[in-house]
Design an enzyme around this catalytic site. Structure first.
Site, short mmCIF file in Angstrom:
data_model
loop_
_atom_site.label_atom_id
_atom_site.label_comp_id
_atom_site.label_asym_id
_atom_site.label_seq_id
_atom_site.Cartn_x
_atom_site.Cartn_y
_atom_site.Cartn_z
N TYR A 138 -7.08 3.11 6.92
CA TYR A 138 -5.64 3.06 6.70
C TYR A 138 -5.26 3.80 5.43
O TYR A 138 -4.40 4.69 5.42
CB TYR A 138 -5.16 1.61 6.63
CG TYR A 138 -3.70 1.46 6.27
CD1 TYR A 138 -2.71 1.97 7.12
CD2 TYR A 138 -3.30 0.81 5.11
CE1 TYR A 138 -1.37 1.85 6.80
CE2 TYR A 138 -1.96 0.68 4.78
CZ TYR A 138 -0.99 1.20 5.63
OH TYR A 138 0.33 1.07 5.31
N LYS A 142 -3.15 7.34 5.26
CA LYS A 142 -1.84 7.34 4.60
C LYS A 142 -1.79 8.41 3.51
O LYS A 142 -0.76 9.07 3.30
CB LYS A 142 -1.52 5.97 4.01
CG LYS A 142 -1.25 4.89 5.02
CD LYS A 142 -0.08 5.20 5.92
CE LYS A 142 1.27 4.98 5.26
NZ LYS A 142 2.40 5.15 6.22
#
Length: 330
Positions: A138, A142
């Protein structure tokens, strides 16, 4: 001003779209679930349903809008890299390309302070203090998505990115629900000494930051901004405040950090071997997040976005608790 808000069926996207409508903006929203944006449509939003992995759909979404607030993406710790890459990087590439082709003036990208996570305590983190290696898919994706956004500057797109920390308020389904359910089953323990201080962000304060990003002057462009309430608080005091408000017993039992980390590693290992790789109840990264100090420096947002967080964490928690109680059967 007419804007597009992606991810409007989610917590942050939905709350900001509503706020933008209240400020008099024309708002187009996108989401996969029509029922998740009914309240926005009733308030005057234009809804276009569809999957942002479809470049043609994204082109249509960006027609005739002046700015895009991109809140859509995959969140979480567990899952395969291709899933996070497509949802966070591939989709952002589609949004950037559509902004350029449709002559959108500004793109405000919602990123995450997960880019900083490395399992260690951090206090007063500045935006440039990104680790050389990322702890999870994640955070890695990002950060890659941010780079895609900032790469569009050379083609004339005005861009900003925000990294809000632990956003809560009415509609929050990510921070407290899991903890509440664990405590109902008597499975929640304070990890470590329970004195670690962390940042939270009231959703109302994040709304102000996002709105300011739409209107910010040229000197604010091309930068990433930490967003929080600017006042770190003991994490377990916050958890117990929520539990008391919901008339649940407070967490008093402690678990040593090393023991919790080892249990999480074992839990992850077992789930990796099971068919379908089910999500573990405990993660190593989650253990670190719940046990370590973690706070952000927000001076850049104060300077360039005139960001001044007005809503306290306790007000945001009261808002969450009132909403949560209203969602559950009597």
């Amino acid at each position: 001003m007419k804007i597009l808000v992606t991810g409007a069926s989610g917590f942050i996207g939905g709350r900001f779209a509503r706020f933008a409508l209240e400020q008099g903006l024309q708002v187009r929203v996108n989401g996969r679930r029509a029922e998740g944006v009914e309240h926005l449509v009733k308030r005057g939003a234009e809804f276009v349903q569809g999957d942002l992995t479809d470049p043609e759909l994204v082109q249509r979404l960006c027609q005739d809008v002046e700015a895009v607030v991109h809140c859509a993406g995959a969140v979480g710790v567990w899952g395969r890299y291709p899933h996070f890459y497509q949802a966070n990087v591939g989709v952002t590439e589609n949004v950037v390309e559509a902004c350029l082709k449709q002559r959108v003036r500004r793109l405000v990208h919602l990123s995450s302070p997960s880019v900083y996570f490395d399992g260690h305590a951090h206090v007063d983190l500045r935006e440039e203090q990104v680790p050389t290696r990322f702890s999870d898919h994640y955070g890695a994706t990002k950060y890659l998505a941010e780079q895609k956004v900032f790469g569009a500057q050379e083609f004339g797109l005005e861009v900003l990115a925000l990294r809000p920390r632990f956003v809560t308020g009415a509609g929050d389904t990510s921070i407290f629900p899991r903890l509440i359910n664990m405590q109902r089953k008597r499975r929640l323990s304070i990890i470590g000494n329970g004195l670690n201080k962390v940042d939270f962000t009231s959703m109302q304060n994040l709304n102000d930051a996002l709105f300011s990003s739409l209107l910010a002057s040229d000197e604010a462009l091309g930068k990433v901004y930490n967003i929080s309430n600017g006042a770190p608080v003991p994490l377990w005091d916050v958890v117990n405040y929520v539990l008391r408000r919901l008339e649940l017993p407070p967490v008093t039992r402690h678990m040593p950090y090393g023991l919790a980390y080892a249990a999480a590693a074992l839990n992850e290992g077992v789930c990796m071997l099971l068919p379908g790789r089910p999500e573990p109840a405990l993660f190593r990264l989650g253990v670190a997040v719940m046990a370590k100090d973690f706070s952000l420096n927000i001076e850049r947002a104060r300077r360039y976005l005139d960001y001044d967080p007005q809503v306290s964490i306790w007000t945001a928690l009261d808002e969450f608790c009132q909403w949560w109680q209203g969602q559950r059967p009597a």
